[in-house]
Write a protein that holds these residues in place. Sequence first.
Motif, PDB file in Angstrom:
ATOM      1  N   ILE A 124       1.766   4.261  38.293  1.00 38.53           N
ATOM      2  CA  ILE A 124       1.731   5.054  37.056  1.00 38.53           C
ATOM      3  C   ILE A 124       1.823   4.080  35.895  1.00 38.53           C
ATOM      4  O   ILE A 124       2.678   3.185  35.889  1.00 38.53           O
ATOM      5  CB  ILE A 124       2.896   6.062  37.001  1.00 38.53           C
ATOM      6  CG1 ILE A 124       2.794   7.052  38.159  1.00 38.53           C
ATOM      7  CG2 ILE A 124       2.894   6.802  35.659  1.00 38.53           C
ATOM      8  CD1 ILE A 124       3.978   7.991  38.272  1.00 38.53           C
ATOM      9  N   LEU A 125       0.971   4.240  34.906  1.00 40.64           N
ATOM     10  CA  LEU A 125       0.941   3.371  33.747  1.00 40.64           C
ATOM     11  C   LEU A 125       1.886   3.906  32.674  1.00 40.64           C
ATOM     12  O   LEU A 125       1.711   5.029  32.192  1.00 40.64           O
ATOM     13  CB  LEU A 125      -0.488   3.267  33.199  1.00 40.64           C
ATOM     14  CG  LEU A 125      -0.710   2.292  32.052  1.00 40.64           C
ATOM     15  CD1 LEU A 125      -0.348   0.867  32.459  1.00 40.64           C
ATOM     16  CD2 LEU A 125      -2.159   2.360  31.597  1.00 40.64           C
ATOM     17  N   LEU A 126       2.885   3.095  32.312  1.00 41.78           N
ATOM     18  CA  LEU A 126       3.848   3.480  31.279  1.00 41.78           C
ATOM     19  C   LEU A 126       3.529   2.751  29.978  1.00 41.78           C
ATOM     20  O   LEU A 126       3.098   1.597  30.002  1.00 41.78           O
ATOM     21  CB  LEU A 126       5.265   3.116  31.717  1.00 41.78           C
ATOM     22  CG  LEU A 126       5.766   3.737  33.016  1.00 41.78           C
ATOM     23  CD1 LEU A 126       7.163   3.223  33.342  1.00 41.78           C
ATOM     24  CD2 LEU A 126       5.749   5.243  32.934  1.00 41.78           C
ATOM     25  N   PRO A 127       3.762   3.383  28.833  1.00 41.63           N
ATOM     26  CA  PRO A 127       3.568   2.697  27.557  1.00 41.63           C
ATOM     27  C   PRO A 127       4.708   1.715  27.315  1.00 41.63           C
ATOM     28  O   PRO A 127       5.792   1.842  27.889  1.00 41.63           O
ATOM     29  CB  PRO A 127       3.598   3.835  26.534  1.00 41.63           C
ATOM     30  CG  PRO A 127       4.442   4.886  27.182  1.00 41.63           C
ATOM     31  CD  PRO A 127       4.193   4.768  28.657  1.00 41.63           C
ATOM     32  N   ASP A 128       4.476   0.720  26.448  1.00 42.90           N
ATOM     33  CA  ASP A 128       5.557  -0.179  26.079  1.00 42.90           C
ATOM     34  C   ASP A 128       6.481   0.533  25.086  1.00 42.90           C
ATOM     35  O   ASP A 128       6.200   1.671  24.678  1.00 42.90           O
ATOM     36  CB  ASP A 128       5.014  -1.508  25.549  1.00 42.90           C
ATOM     37  CG  ASP A 128       4.381  -1.439  24.165  1.00 42.90           C
ATOM     38  OD1 ASP A 128       4.524  -0.423  23.448  1.00 42.90           O
ATOM     39  OD2 ASP A 128       3.729  -2.423  23.768  1.00 42.90           O
ATOM     40  N   GLY A 151     -12.332   0.899  47.248  1.00 41.70           N
ATOM     41  CA  GLY A 151     -12.813   1.033  45.877  1.00 41.70           C
ATOM     42  C   GLY A 151     -11.820   0.523  44.856  1.00 41.70           C
ATOM     43  O   GLY A 151     -10.858  -0.167  45.181  1.00 41.70           O
ATOM     44  N   GLU A 152     -12.069   0.882  43.612  1.00 45.65           N
ATOM     45  CA  GLU A 152     -11.174   0.514  42.525  1.00 45.65           C
ATOM     46  C   GLU A 152     -11.171   1.611  41.474  1.00 45.65           C
ATOM     47  O   GLU A 152     -12.117   2.389  41.365  1.00 45.65           O
ATOM     48  CB  GLU A 152     -11.554  -0.832  41.910  1.00 45.65           C
ATOM     49  CG  GLU A 152     -12.789  -0.833  41.055  1.00 45.65           C
ATOM     50  CD  GLU A 152     -13.062  -2.195  40.423  1.00 45.65           C
ATOM     51  OE1 GLU A 152     -12.934  -3.215  41.120  1.00 45.65           O
ATOM     52  OE2 GLU A 152     -13.407  -2.217  39.241  1.00 45.65           O
ATOM     53  N   GLN A 153     -10.078   1.661  40.718  1.00 48.63           N
ATOM     54  CA  GLN A 153      -9.923   2.662  39.668  1.00 48.63           C
ATOM     55  C   GLN A 153      -9.175   2.010  38.513  1.00 48.63           C
ATOM     56  O   GLN A 153      -8.183   1.319  38.729  1.00 48.63           O
ATOM     57  CB  GLN A 153      -9.140   3.871  40.188  1.00 48.63           C
ATOM     58  CG  GLN A 153      -8.896   4.951  39.171  1.00 48.63           C
ATOM     59  CD  GLN A 153     -10.183   5.661  38.784  1.00 48.63           C
ATOM     60  OE1 GLN A 153     -10.995   6.003  39.620  1.00 48.63           O
ATOM     61  NE2 GLN A 153     -10.373   5.858  37.491  1.00 48.63           N
ATOM     62  N   THR A 154      -9.630   2.239  37.299  1.00 49.77           N
ATOM     63  CA  THR A 154      -8.939   1.759  36.111  1.00 49.77           C
ATOM     64  C   THR A 154      -8.125   2.898  35.531  1.00 49.77           C
ATOM     65  O   THR A 154      -8.631   4.017  35.377  1.00 49.77           O
ATOM     66  CB  THR A 154      -9.946   1.260  35.056  1.00 49.77           C
ATOM     67  OG1 THR A 154     -10.709   0.198  35.626  1.00 49.77           O
ATOM     68  CG2 THR A 154      -9.236   0.767  33.806  1.00 49.77           C
ATOM     69  N   ILE A 155      -6.868   2.615  35.214  1.00 55.18           N
ATOM     70  CA  ILE A 155      -6.058   3.599  34.489  1.00 55.18           C
ATOM     71  C   ILE A 155      -5.697   2.983  33.146  1.00 55.18           C
ATOM     72  O   ILE A 155      -5.269   1.831  33.072  1.00 55.18           O
ATOM     73  CB  ILE A 155      -4.814   4.069  35.287  1.00 55.18           C
ATOM     74  CG1 ILE A 155      -4.006   2.905  35.834  1.00 55.18           C
ATOM     75  CG2 ILE A 155      -5.214   4.988  36.412  1.00 55.18           C
ATOM     76  CD1 ILE A 155      -2.730   3.324  36.553  1.00 55.18           C
ATOM     77  N   ASP A 156      -5.894   3.754  32.077  1.00 57.36           N
ATOM     78  CA  ASP A 156      -5.685   3.215  30.735  1.00 57.36           C
ATOM     79  C   ASP A 156      -5.091   4.238  29.763  1.00 57.36           C
ATOM     80  O   ASP A 156      -5.202   4.092  28.559  1.00 57.36           O
ATOM     81  CB  ASP A 156      -6.986   2.651  30.178  1.00 57.36           C
ATOM     82  CG  ASP A 156      -8.111   3.675  30.118  1.00 57.36           C
ATOM     83  OD1 ASP A 156      -7.869   4.861  30.443  1.00 57.36           O
ATOM     84  OD2 ASP A 156      -9.231   3.289  29.747  1.00 57.36           O
ATOM     85  N   LYS A 157      -4.453   5.260  30.305  1.00 62.70           N
ATOM     86  CA  LYS A 157      -3.776   6.268  29.478  1.00 62.70           C
ATOM     87  C   LYS A 157      -2.321   6.340  29.918  1.00 62.70           C
ATOM     88  O   LYS A 157      -2.017   6.199  31.103  1.00 62.70           O
ATOM     89  CB  LYS A 157      -4.440   7.634  29.638  1.00 62.70           C
ATOM     90  CG  LYS A 157      -5.845   7.682  29.059  1.00 62.70           C
ATOM     91  CD  LYS A 157      -6.453   9.047  29.238  1.00 62.70           C
ATOM     92  CE  LYS A 157      -7.838   9.154  28.668  1.00 62.70           C
ATOM     93  NZ  LYS A 157      -8.738   8.073  28.915  1.00 62.70           N
ATOM     94  N   ALA A 158      -1.438   6.560  28.953  1.00 62.84           N
ATOM     95  CA  ALA A 158      -0.014   6.662  29.267  1.00 62.84           C
ATOM     96  C   ALA A 158       0.218   7.775  30.283  1.00 62.84           C
ATOM     97  O   ALA A 158      -0.335   8.876  30.144  1.00 62.84           O
ATOM     98  CB  ALA A 158       0.792   6.934  28.007  1.00 62.84           C
ATOM     99  N   TYR A 159       0.984   7.464  31.313  1.00 59.21           N
ATOM    100  CA  TYR A 159       1.404   8.385  32.367  1.00 59.21           C
ATOM    101  C   TYR A 159       0.268   8.796  33.304  1.00 59.21           C
ATOM    102  O   TYR A 159       0.435   9.671  34.128  1.00 59.21           O
ATOM    103  CB  TYR A 159       2.149   9.592  31.798  1.00 59.21           C
ATOM    104  CG  TYR A 159       3.268   9.143  30.904  1.00 59.21           C
ATOM    105  CD1 TYR A 159       4.415   8.575  31.452  1.00 59.21           C
ATOM    106  CD2 TYR A 159       3.159   9.210  29.520  1.00 59.21           C
ATOM    107  CE1 TYR A 159       5.427   8.098  30.639  1.00 59.21           C
ATOM    108  CE2 TYR A 159       4.171   8.736  28.700  1.00 59.21           C
ATOM    109  CZ  TYR A 159       5.302   8.179  29.264  1.00 59.21           C
ATOM    110  OH  TYR A 159       6.301   7.703  28.458  1.00 59.21           O
ATOM    111  N   ALA A 160      -0.903   8.147  33.166  1.00 56.81           N
ATOM    112  CA  ALA A 160      -1.962   8.328  34.156  1.00 56.81           C
ATOM    113  C   ALA A 160      -1.572   7.494  35.367  1.00 56.81           C
ATOM    114  O   ALA A 160      -0.827   6.519  35.264  1.00 56.81           O
ATOM    115  CB  ALA A 160      -3.301   7.866  33.596  1.00 56.81           C
ATOM    116  N   VAL A 203      -0.415   1.181  25.069  1.00 57.73           N
ATOM    117  CA  VAL A 203      -0.803   1.304  26.474  1.00 57.73           C
ATOM    118  C   VAL A 203      -1.893   0.286  26.761  1.00 57.73           C
ATOM    119  O   VAL A 203      -2.877   0.189  26.028  1.00 57.73           O
ATOM    120  CB  VAL A 203      -1.330   2.721  26.777  1.00 57.73           C
ATOM    121  CG1 VAL A 203      -1.746   2.842  28.233  1.00 57.73           C
ATOM    122  CG2 VAL A 203      -0.270   3.764  26.442  1.00 57.73           C
ATOM    123  N   GLY A 204      -1.723  -0.456  27.821  1.00 58.20           N
ATOM    124  CA  GLY A 204      -2.745  -1.399  28.267  1.00 58.20           C
ATOM    125  C   GLY A 204      -3.642  -0.722  29.284  1.00 58.20           C
ATOM    126  O   GLY A 204      -3.946   0.461  29.176  1.00 58.20           O
TER     127      GLY A 204
END
Length: 189
Positions: free
Chosen positions: A17-21, A36-45, A26-27
Amino acid sequence: MMLLVLAACRTPPDKIILLPDPQGKVGAVIVHSATGEQTIDKAYAGVDVSSSGTIQTTMDSQAVVQRRYADLLAARPPRPVTFTIFFLFDSATELAPESTATVRQLKAVLATWPAPEVQVVGHTDLAGSQDFDDKLAMRRAQTVAAFLVKQGIPAQQIETAARGKREPLVPTADGVPNHMNRRAVITIQ
């Protein structure tokens, strides 16, 4: 004889899970798996990656993540904190008056920080020679380190370094004094 049957046992998926700083920025994270691969770039995605490599995206709210992972989030170490203490001209022991409040804040943080690792870097302005400024910067770092030891930080948890006049906070011509450059930067992590 005892028979043990493990029917429909599954390994739970890996969860990212991607957390904001702390400032809310958000990075991005690229998650690779066998399939495969997946990019996550939204907070809490997030993504769940199964043992077979299947990637499934998820999206939770901040409240859900905070509630579901409260114990895990509480166990994170504190983020590094930096303090700057300013010194009087040519001194490694006399602090500039504006540093009094910083010293109080530093003491308060140290009182609550579990097992701090501390880096102290001494700096000078550009008024002296390279050799003189290197030695003065190291004495400033050592003065701060001695203060930290008196505050209860074990000496082996303190690293000192000196930059002399190499990294001025306020760029000036060589030989020009500037009070903002006479400092020690303390990073607690």
